[in-house]
Write a protein that holds these residues in place. Structure first.
Motif, PDB file in Angstrom:
ATOM      1  N   ASN A  43      -5.301  -0.487  15.458  1.00 19.29           N
ATOM      2  CA  ASN A  43      -6.121  -1.479  14.761  1.00 19.29           C
ATOM      3  C   ASN A  43      -5.978  -1.322  13.253  1.00 19.29           C
ATOM      4  O   ASN A  43      -5.878  -2.318  12.530  1.00 19.29           O
ATOM      5  N   LEU A  44      -5.919  -0.093  12.774  1.00 14.71           N
ATOM      6  CA  LEU A  44      -5.699   0.151  11.345  1.00 14.71           C
ATOM      7  C   LEU A  44      -4.340  -0.382  10.903  1.00 14.71           C
ATOM      8  O   LEU A  44      -4.233  -1.117   9.911  1.00 14.71           O
ATOM      9  N   TRP A  45      -3.277  -0.024  11.644  1.00 16.22           N
ATOM     10  CA  TRP A  45      -1.939  -0.511  11.295  1.00 16.22           C
ATOM     11  C   TRP A  45      -1.898  -2.042  11.271  1.00 16.22           C
ATOM     12  O   TRP A  45      -1.319  -2.645  10.370  1.00 16.22           O
ATOM     13  N   ASN A  46      -2.493  -2.665  12.287  1.00 13.06           N
ATOM     14  CA  ASN A  46      -2.485  -4.132  12.357  1.00 13.06           C
ATOM     15  C   ASN A  46      -3.208  -4.745  11.169  1.00 13.06           C
ATOM     16  O   ASN A  46      -2.754  -5.728  10.589  1.00 13.06           O
ATOM     17  N   TYR A  71      -0.977   6.229   3.184  1.00 13.87           N
ATOM     18  CA  TYR A  71       0.013   6.256   4.262  1.00 13.87           C
ATOM     19  C   TYR A  71       0.225   7.669   4.786  1.00 13.87           C
ATOM     20  O   TYR A  71       0.391   7.869   5.988  1.00 13.87           O
ATOM     21  N   HIS A  72       0.207   8.658   3.918  1.00 14.09           N
ATOM     22  CA  HIS A  72       0.369  10.042   4.364  1.00 14.09           C
ATOM     23  C   HIS A  72      -0.759  10.420   5.326  1.00 14.09           C
ATOM     24  O   HIS A  72      -0.520  11.097   6.329  1.00 14.09           O
ATOM     25  N   ALA A  73      -1.971   9.973   5.031  1.00 13.87           N
ATOM     26  CA  ALA A  73      -3.108  10.248   5.912  1.00 13.87           C
ATOM     27  C   ALA A  73      -2.927   9.555   7.261  1.00 13.87           C
ATOM     28  O   ALA A  73      -3.172  10.146   8.317  1.00 13.87           O
ATOM     29  N   ILE A  74      -2.478   8.308   7.231  1.00 14.77           N
ATOM     30  CA  ILE A  74      -2.258   7.567   8.474  1.00 14.77           C
ATOM     31  C   ILE A  74      -1.133   8.225   9.280  1.00 14.77           C
ATOM     32  O   ILE A  74      -1.231   8.359  10.505  1.00 14.77           O
ATOM     33  N   PHE A  75      -0.073   8.636   8.617  1.00 14.09           N
ATOM     34  CA  PHE A  75       1.034   9.298   9.307  1.00 14.09           C
ATOM     35  C   PHE A  75       0.597  10.630   9.924  1.00 14.09           C
ATOM     36  O   PHE A  75       1.168  11.065  10.935  1.00 14.09           O
ATOM     37  N   ALA A  76      -0.406  11.275   9.351  1.00 13.68           N
ATOM     38  CA  ALA A  76      -0.930  12.502   9.955  1.00 13.68           C
ATOM     39  C   ALA A  76      -1.573  12.187  11.311  1.00 13.68           C
ATOM     40  O   ALA A  76      -1.401  12.938  12.278  1.00 13.68           O
ATOM     41  N   LYS A  88       1.647  11.281  18.468  1.00 15.72           N
ATOM     42  CA  LYS A  88       2.981  11.569  19.003  1.00 15.72           C
ATOM     43  C   LYS A  88       3.049  12.950  19.655  1.00 15.72           C
ATOM     44  O   LYS A  88       3.825  13.160  20.577  1.00 15.72           O
ATOM     45  N   GLU A  89       2.237  13.885  19.186  1.00 18.42           N
ATOM     46  CA  GLU A  89       2.223  15.231  19.760  1.00 18.42           C
ATOM     47  C   GLU A  89       1.274  15.339  20.947  1.00 18.42           C
ATOM     48  O   GLU A  89       1.258  16.362  21.629  1.00 18.42           O
ATOM     49  N   ILE A 122       0.823  -1.203   0.000  1.00 16.41           N
ATOM     50  CA  ILE A 122       0.000   0.000   0.000  1.00 16.41           C
ATOM     51  C   ILE A 122       0.858   1.254   0.000  1.00 16.41           C
ATOM     52  O   ILE A 122       0.529   2.243  -0.650  1.00 16.41           O
ATOM     53  N   TYR A 123       1.985   1.218   0.711  1.00 18.80           N
ATOM     54  CA  TYR A 123       2.859   2.385   0.755  1.00 18.80           C
ATOM     55  C   TYR A 123       3.322   2.772  -0.652  1.00 18.80           C
ATOM     56  O   TYR A 123       3.343   3.952  -1.009  1.00 18.80           O
ATOM     57  N   ASN A 124       3.683   1.779  -1.457  1.00 16.09           N
ATOM     58  CA  ASN A 124       4.133   2.055  -2.826  1.00 16.09           C
ATOM     59  C   ASN A 124       2.976   2.323  -3.780  1.00 16.09           C
ATOM     60  O   ASN A 124       3.089   3.151  -4.687  1.00 16.09           O
ATOM     61  N   THR A 125       1.868   1.621  -3.590  1.00 17.68           N
ATOM     62  CA  THR A 125       0.741   1.711  -4.512  1.00 17.68           C
ATOM     63  C   THR A 125      -0.138   2.925  -4.255  1.00 17.68           C
ATOM     64  O   THR A 125      -0.604   3.570  -5.194  1.00 17.68           O
TER      65      THR A 125
END
Length: 142
Positions: A130-133, A14-19, A25-26, A6-9
């Protein structure tokens, strides 16, 4: 069998998940509680990749191996604080949400220890894990 990366495709996903990761983290969640939650969700979902990642992060943050070993049996263990137990109960019920949702008892118990702000952060973290898993297990990332 090769599965989609998914990261490549779909890097936008992934950008949304990293947000959301950035938001977590903040937040002002305690690092050890965060890693306990991440590890526990991953244990429930059987995500070996995430279990390895987050147990290592927990150890680096100062968590003990004994508590990590006991995490699968946290309800029976005396090693976890009342606050951690409330968060882990929420974690278990949200991760198994299709069973019977999140009980009022579990939610009320968590509210004794966490402000609305912290509750929102914890619920977001549990949902994020849960999403990451689901991504890791369905695409066999490891």
């Amino acid at each position: 069998m090769k599965r989609v990366n998914i990261y490549n495709t779909q890097p936008e996903a992934y950008h949304a998940i990293f947000a959301v990761e950035k938001y977590v983290k903040e937040s002002n969640l305690q690092p050890l509680l965060e890693e306990l939650i991440r590890t526990r969700v991953s244990q429930i979902n059987g995500c070996a990749y995430c279990i390895q990642m987050h147990t290592q992060s927990a150890l680096k943050a100062g968590e003990s191996t004994e508590r990590l070993f006991a995490l699968t049996a946290w309800r029976e263990s005396t090693m976890f604080t009342s606050e951690e137990r409330a968060a882990l109960a929420l974690c278990d019920e949200i991760t198994h949400i299709s069973n019977s949702g999140v009980s009022d008892d579990t939610y009320t118990s968590a509210q004794r220890y966490f402000s609305d702000e912290k509750m929102a952060q914890i619920i977001t973290l549990i949902s994020l894990m849960n999403l990451w898993n689901r991504i890791a297990v369905s695409t066999k990332i490891a």
